[in-house]
Design a protein around this motif. Structure first.
Motif, PDB file in Angstrom:
ATOM      1  N   ALA A   1      -6.397 -14.073 -52.034  1.00 58.65           N
ATOM      2  CA  ALA A   1      -6.969 -14.498 -53.066  1.00 58.65           C
ATOM      3  C   ALA A   1      -8.376 -13.479 -53.428  1.00 58.65           C
ATOM      4  CB  ALA A   1      -7.288 -15.896 -52.847  1.00 58.65           C
ATOM      5  N   VAL A   2      -7.885 -13.195 -54.814  1.00 60.60           N
ATOM      6  CA  VAL A   2      -9.020 -12.509 -55.499  1.00 60.60           C
ATOM      7  C   VAL A   2      -9.474 -13.080 -56.895  1.00 60.60           C
ATOM      8  CG1 VAL A   2      -8.500 -10.318 -54.535  1.00 60.60           C
ATOM      9  CG2 VAL A   2      -7.406 -11.023 -56.635  1.00 60.60           C
TER      10      VAL A   2
ATOM     11  N   GLY B   1     -12.922 -14.515 -66.266  1.00 61.14           N
ATOM     12  CA  GLY B   1     -12.482 -14.941 -64.908  1.00 61.14           C
ATOM     13  C   GLY B   1     -11.307 -15.698 -64.639  1.00 61.14           C
ATOM     14  N   LYS B   2     -10.477 -15.151 -63.537  1.00 59.41           N
ATOM     15  CA  LYS B   2      -9.160 -16.040 -62.900  1.00 59.41           C
ATOM     16  C   LYS B   2      -9.165 -15.873 -61.612  1.00 59.41           C
ATOM     17  CE  LYS B   2      -6.235 -15.868 -67.005  1.00 59.41           C
ATOM     18  NZ  LYS B   2      -6.847 -17.196 -67.603  1.00 59.41           N
ATOM     19  N   HIS B   3      -8.783 -17.008 -61.027  1.00 59.75           N
ATOM     20  CA  HIS B   3      -8.451 -16.946 -59.566  1.00 59.75           C
ATOM     21  C   HIS B   3      -6.970 -16.365 -59.460  1.00 59.75           C
ATOM     22  CE1 HIS B   3     -11.858 -19.829 -60.096  1.00 59.75           C
ATOM     23  NE2 HIS B   3     -12.208 -19.228 -58.872  1.00 59.75           N
ATOM     24  N   CYS B   4      -6.722 -15.484 -58.717  1.00 63.11           N
ATOM     25  CA  CYS B   4      -5.387 -14.989 -58.564  1.00 63.11           C
ATOM     26  C   CYS B   4      -5.017 -14.674 -57.097  1.00 63.11           C
ATOM     27  CB  CYS B   4      -5.550 -13.529 -59.190  1.00 63.11           C
ATOM     28  SG  CYS B   4      -5.993 -13.425 -60.852  1.00 63.11           S
TER      29      CYS B   4
ATOM     30  N   LYS C   1     -12.859 -10.210 -53.687  1.00 63.99           N
ATOM     31  CA  LYS C   1     -12.206 -11.202 -52.631  1.00 63.99           C
ATOM     32  C   LYS C   1     -12.626 -12.338 -52.458  1.00 63.99           C
ATOM     33  CE  LYS C   1     -10.945  -9.168 -48.771  1.00 63.99           C
ATOM     34  NZ  LYS C   1     -11.111  -8.306 -47.667  1.00 63.99           N
ATOM     35  N   MET C   2     -11.745 -13.578 -52.546  1.00 64.03           N
ATOM     36  CA  MET C   2     -12.424 -14.739 -52.178  1.00 64.03           C
ATOM     37  C   MET C   2     -12.381 -14.942 -50.689  1.00 64.03           C
ATOM     38  SD  MET C   2     -10.345 -16.720 -55.412  1.00 64.03           S
ATOM     39  CE  MET C   2     -11.137 -18.288 -55.047  1.00 64.03           C
ATOM     40  N   LYS C   3     -13.479 -15.923 -50.404  1.00 67.07           N
ATOM     41  CA  LYS C   3     -13.553 -16.317 -49.058  1.00 67.07           C
ATOM     42  C   LYS C   3     -13.295 -17.827 -48.665  1.00 67.07           C
ATOM     43  CE  LYS C   3     -17.378 -13.278 -48.516  1.00 67.07           C
ATOM     44  NZ  LYS C   3     -19.158 -13.028 -48.448  1.00 67.07           N
TER      45      LYS C   3
END
Length: 87
Positions: free
Chosen positions: A19-20, A32-35, A80-82
């Motif tokens: 996930a980024v 922005g977008k969660h991808c 990068k998403m955590k």
């Protein structure tokens, strides 16, 4: 033989399924977008993201390929998403 020294995505840091958060000042990633990463090479990253269709109140997924040059020119930011641990 010519050797080209060009920036590249770190394919060990970014992998398929990760996930980024992608942000840009214009275009698809404006605000922005969660991808999710669906493909990664040293020069491109392909991501999939959720879109909402306002016309029929349905939803869908779309994908987009990001070129390393867009990141180098600072047209697009990738983070990068955590995973947050619950307390």
């Amino acid at each position: 033989m010519l050797i080209v020294n060009k920036p590249q995505f770190n394919t060990t840091e970014l992998s398929v399924g990760e996930a980024v958060y992608i942000q840009s000042n214009r275009g698809t990633f404006y605000n922005g977008k969660h991808c999710l990463i669906t493909n990664v090479t040293p020069l491109t990253i392909t991501v999939m993201y959720h879109i909402i269709k306002h016309s029929d109140l349905g939803s869908n997924f779309d994908s987009e390929t990001i070129d390393i040059d867009q990141v180098v020119r600072k047209e697009i930011k990738i983070r990068k998403m955590k995973i947050r641990e619950e307390e």
